[in-house]
Design a protein around this motif. Sequence first.
Motif, mmCIF file in Angstrom:
data_model
loop_
_atom_site.group_PDB
_atom_site.id
_atom_site.type_symbol
_atom_site.label_atom_id
_atom_site.label_comp_id
_atom_site.label_asym_id
_atom_site.label_seq_id
_atom_site.Cartn_x
_atom_site.Cartn_y
_atom_site.Cartn_z
ATOM 1 N N VAL A 297 -3.510 -4.329 3.352
ATOM 2 C CA VAL A 297 -3.377 -2.654 3.212
ATOM 3 C C VAL A 297 -1.799 -2.585 2.396
ATOM 4 C CG1 VAL A 297 -2.536 -0.591 4.347
ATOM 5 C CG2 VAL A 297 -4.471 -2.099 5.427
ATOM 6 N N VAL A 298 -0.824 -3.695 2.624
ATOM 7 C CA VAL A 298 0.437 -3.413 1.964
ATOM 8 C C VAL A 298 0.448 -3.685 0.483
ATOM 9 C CG1 VAL A 298 2.771 -4.425 2.148
ATOM 10 C CG2 VAL A 298 1.517 -3.797 4.021
ATOM 11 N N LEU A 299 -0.333 -4.765 0.244
ATOM 12 C CA LEU A 299 -0.592 -5.163 -1.064
ATOM 13 C C LEU A 299 -0.784 -3.985 -2.160
ATOM 14 C CD1 LEU A 299 -0.441 -8.013 -2.754
ATOM 15 C CD2 LEU A 299 -3.313 -8.042 -2.390
ATOM 16 N N PRO A 300 -1.784 -3.031 -2.001
ATOM 17 C CA PRO A 300 -2.077 -2.187 -3.077
ATOM 18 C C PRO A 300 -0.804 -1.040 -3.117
ATOM 19 C CG PRO A 300 -3.809 -1.909 -1.174
ATOM 20 C CD PRO A 300 -3.003 -3.027 -0.981
ATOM 21 N N PHE A 301 -0.071 -1.176 -1.917
ATOM 22 C CA PHE A 301 0.954 -0.264 -1.643
ATOM 23 C C PHE A 301 2.047 -0.478 -2.789
ATOM 24 C CE2 PHE A 301 4.679 1.035 0.755
ATOM 25 C CZ PHE A 301 4.233 2.201 1.276
ATOM 26 N N TRP A 302 2.165 -1.747 -3.099
ATOM 27 C CA TRP A 302 2.999 -2.247 -4.275
ATOM 28 C C TRP A 302 2.493 -2.681 -5.406
ATOM 29 C CZ3 TRP A 302 7.808 -1.204 -3.502
ATOM 30 C CH2 TRP A 302 8.273 -1.052 -2.094
ATOM 31 N N THR A 303 1.240 -2.573 -5.492
ATOM 32 C CA THR A 303 0.452 -2.744 -6.974
ATOM 33 C C THR A 303 0.919 -1.417 -7.765
ATOM 34 O OG1 THR A 303 -1.072 -3.750 -5.720
ATOM 35 C CG2 THR A 303 -1.655 -3.217 -7.976
ATOM 36 N N SER A 304 1.306 -2.011 -9.111
ATOM 37 C CA SER A 304 1.502 -0.760 -10.000
ATOM 38 C C SER A 304 0.409 0.364 -10.048
ATOM 39 C CB SER A 304 1.595 -1.553 -11.434
ATOM 40 O OG SER A 304 1.381 -0.385 -12.485
ATOM 41 N N PHE A 305 1.027 1.517 -9.907
ATOM 42 C CA PHE A 305 -0.048 2.643 -9.819
ATOM 43 C C PHE A 305 -0.772 2.677 -11.085
ATOM 44 C CE2 PHE A 305 -1.337 7.250 -9.424
ATOM 45 C CZ PHE A 305 -1.742 7.067 -7.789
ATOM 46 N N GLY B 212 -5.638 5.645 -4.474
ATOM 47 C CA GLY B 212 -4.155 5.740 -4.770
ATOM 48 C C GLY B 212 -3.019 5.488 -3.471
ATOM 49 N N PHE B 213 -3.384 6.608 -2.706
ATOM 50 C CA PHE B 213 -2.624 7.040 -1.391
ATOM 51 C C PHE B 213 -3.012 6.576 -0.106
ATOM 52 C CE2 PHE B 213 -1.777 10.598 -4.586
ATOM 53 C CZ PHE B 213 -0.896 9.795 -5.281
ATOM 54 N N LEU B 214 -4.430 6.123 -0.042
ATOM 55 C CA LEU B 214 -4.856 5.669 1.468
ATOM 56 C C LEU B 214 -3.908 4.647 1.838
ATOM 57 C CD1 LEU B 214 -7.196 5.771 2.932
ATOM 58 C CD2 LEU B 214 -8.532 3.937 1.921
ATOM 59 N N PRO B 215 -3.247 3.764 1.338
ATOM 60 C CA PRO B 215 -2.223 2.915 2.260
ATOM 61 C C PRO B 215 -1.227 3.562 2.883
ATOM 62 C CG PRO B 215 -2.605 1.768 0.050
ATOM 63 C CD PRO B 215 -3.339 3.219 0.068
ATOM 64 N N PHE B 216 -0.628 4.749 2.386
ATOM 65 C CA PHE B 216 0.251 5.619 2.821
ATOM 66 C C PHE B 216 -0.386 6.259 4.246
ATOM 67 C CE2 PHE B 216 1.360 5.603 -1.562
ATOM 68 C CZ PHE B 216 2.579 5.559 -1.680
ATOM 69 N N MET B 217 -1.651 6.445 4.358
ATOM 70 C CA MET B 217 -1.981 6.749 5.548
ATOM 71 C C MET B 217 -2.253 5.880 6.813
ATOM 72 S SD MET B 217 -3.042 9.821 6.978
ATOM 73 C CE MET B 217 -3.873 11.008 5.955
ATOM 74 N N ILE B 218 -2.553 4.649 6.147
ATOM 75 C CA ILE B 218 -2.985 3.699 7.391
ATOM 76 C C ILE B 218 -1.637 3.185 7.955
ATOM 77 C CG2 ILE B 218 -4.176 1.264 7.317
ATOM 78 C CD1 ILE B 218 -6.129 2.079 5.132
ATOM 79 N N PHE C 104 -13.382 -0.646 -0.885
ATOM 80 C CA PHE C 104 -13.064 0.189 -1.763
ATOM 81 C C PHE C 104 -11.606 0.225 -2.226
ATOM 82 C CE2 PHE C 104 -10.863 4.578 -1.951
ATOM 83 C CZ PHE C 104 -11.446 4.962 -3.008
ATOM 84 N N LEU C 105 -10.730 -0.490 -1.309
ATOM 85 C CA LEU C 105 -9.144 -0.616 -1.565
ATOM 86 C C LEU C 105 -8.942 -1.613 -2.625
ATOM 87 C CD1 LEU C 105 -7.173 1.245 -0.710
ATOM 88 C CD2 LEU C 105 -6.591 -0.451 1.315
ATOM 89 N N HIS C 106 -9.912 -2.897 -2.640
ATOM 90 C CA HIS C 106 -9.511 -3.848 -3.299
ATOM 91 C C HIS C 106 -10.335 -4.148 -4.588
ATOM 92 C CE1 HIS C 106 -6.158 -5.107 -0.982
ATOM 93 N NE2 HIS C 106 -6.732 -4.635 -0.082
ATOM 94 N N LEU C 107 -11.401 -3.640 -4.492
ATOM 95 C CA LEU C 107 -12.414 -4.055 -5.429
ATOM 96 C C LEU C 107 -11.968 -3.673 -7.029
ATOM 97 C CD1 LEU C 107 -15.798 -4.734 -6.033
ATOM 98 C CD2 LEU C 107 -16.166 -2.353 -6.393
ATOM 99 N N PRO C 108 -11.767 -2.375 -7.215
ATOM 100 C CA PRO C 108 -11.134 -2.202 -8.561
ATOM 101 C C PRO C 108 -10.327 -3.211 -9.173
ATOM 102 C CG PRO C 108 -11.168 -0.202 -7.291
ATOM 103 C CD PRO C 108 -11.303 -1.336 -6.113
#
Lengths: 257, 296
Positions: free
Chosen positions: B116-124, B171-177, A19-23
Amino acid sequence: MSMPIPRWLIGFAGVVYFFLHLPVLVLVVFSFNDSKFSVDWRGFTLQWYQRLLERPDILRGLKASLIVGGAATLISAVFGTLLALALARQRFRGRRMFEGFIYVPIVTPEIVTGISLLLLFALLKIPLGLTTITIAHVAFCISFVVIVVLARLEGMDENLEEAAMILGADEVTTFWKVTVPQLWPGILSGALLAFTMSFDDFVITSFVSGPGSSTLPIVVYGMVRKNVEPSINAISTIILLATAILIYLADRLARAK
Amino acid sequence: MGTMRERALAWLYTRPEARAWALLAPGGFWLIAFFLVPLLVMFAYSLMPRGIYGGVEPGFTLEHYTRFFDPLYLQVLKRTFAWSIACTVICLLLGYPVAYVIARSTRWRTLLLFLVVLPFWTSFLVRTFAMIFLMRDTGLFNSWMMKVGLIQEPLTILYTPFAVMAGLVYGFLPFMILPIYASLEKLDQSLLEAAEVLGARPAARFRQVTLPLSMPGVVAGSLLVFIPALGSFLTSDLLGGAKQVMIGNLVQNQFSSARNWPFGSAASFIVMALVLAAVTWYLRVRDAGVRIVPPK
């Protein structure tokens, strides 16, 4: 203790990762798809990347982002480093309070920061443009630099500076020859983070940018609102790649000995 | 110049406070002039009557705050609050198991953390667009579902509360993990061994040892999700359309089409107050840290 992790838990985590990476993965893949409207795979193409070069607004946006990002990074790196030095090495009244204050811009919702700056600029009749964007970016980047540099300062050996002073170096020489070289990876890593934040920012920028001063995220937002041609996928992929490289470098520097 | 420099240095030497202030001055000035002062200006605006052509007029009024008792705006406030809490709870339910798996893994830990960190830094903005690309009527999800034959007509997903919630969680899941992982990673394994030796079953070990000890991470993560959710604007703007307005959109609207600056300032100030309240609550809980572990 080597109790195995329950299977169902691994499966669950797998689904969450999916879910976190697919989009974003899908987004990147379809930036190479040879079809304007379809979400079927019609073959590999680079035409959406070529299209980007034909759009003056994107190139202008990129230029604006680089100017703002460069200026904001430079200012926040210098000022942030000085702040970190004061907080880590100096004793002054109100230090604790100021340290707490540093974190406030980070927890403040972007929309609040943006609105309040817009009001200030309107009150002072400062015309909105690249200058106001840069001012705003520095205001939210400084805190990140301070935190990164503070972390570096905490792991640093103060004895080296004392040694330099005992050996006759004055304070300025010690600062440039001993403190700065040791601190350098922290400063650079903070600067790269600041640049990434500035380069990515949409919400705050949207309030303090005027006509003709659109940064790249503002242009991309306009594209997203208007239509959905695959050029957006292409520019998104480029932004992703640029951010990934910057963050990788920042991380390497932060870990450097 | 040399003497100037020496004199300046000598002066700094004799006055340690002056040296501190010299270091503080540029950055401190910036933060006060362009962060603190604007907030005060915003607060002042929120207490002034609305000008006819945008802006404000001199005077004092509380009408922009009392206006929030209007059912229309009360609903926006309630929705924002409910969605932020729902988003926090969903992130917790999804994020805790992931943090647990990362903390327990050995060989894959670095990779799992990186992912987990990767999407943290990906442009929102880019990530939000990615959600549009998946969820729109002609998007990938609908196209695949139709191809498989599960649906005949494309489902309307975009511009529904579901889309906004999916976007917020995404958008915010990484902040929790990350904070939960951090507290689980520090967990003393010998405590679990002791519990096992004393006959506690896995479920009991989790409930009575792991969970209480990871509470600091849970609290920090919840705050890190709740705060940006409360102030979120882009997600509801792009995925929610005109109907799923959150307070961030309400604020933005007052400064674009509605041109009611003082009301927008009041709404913005309410967001800020809620955030500061959440942070204060967090600091209380954190400093009371030990007491989170239930007494025997």
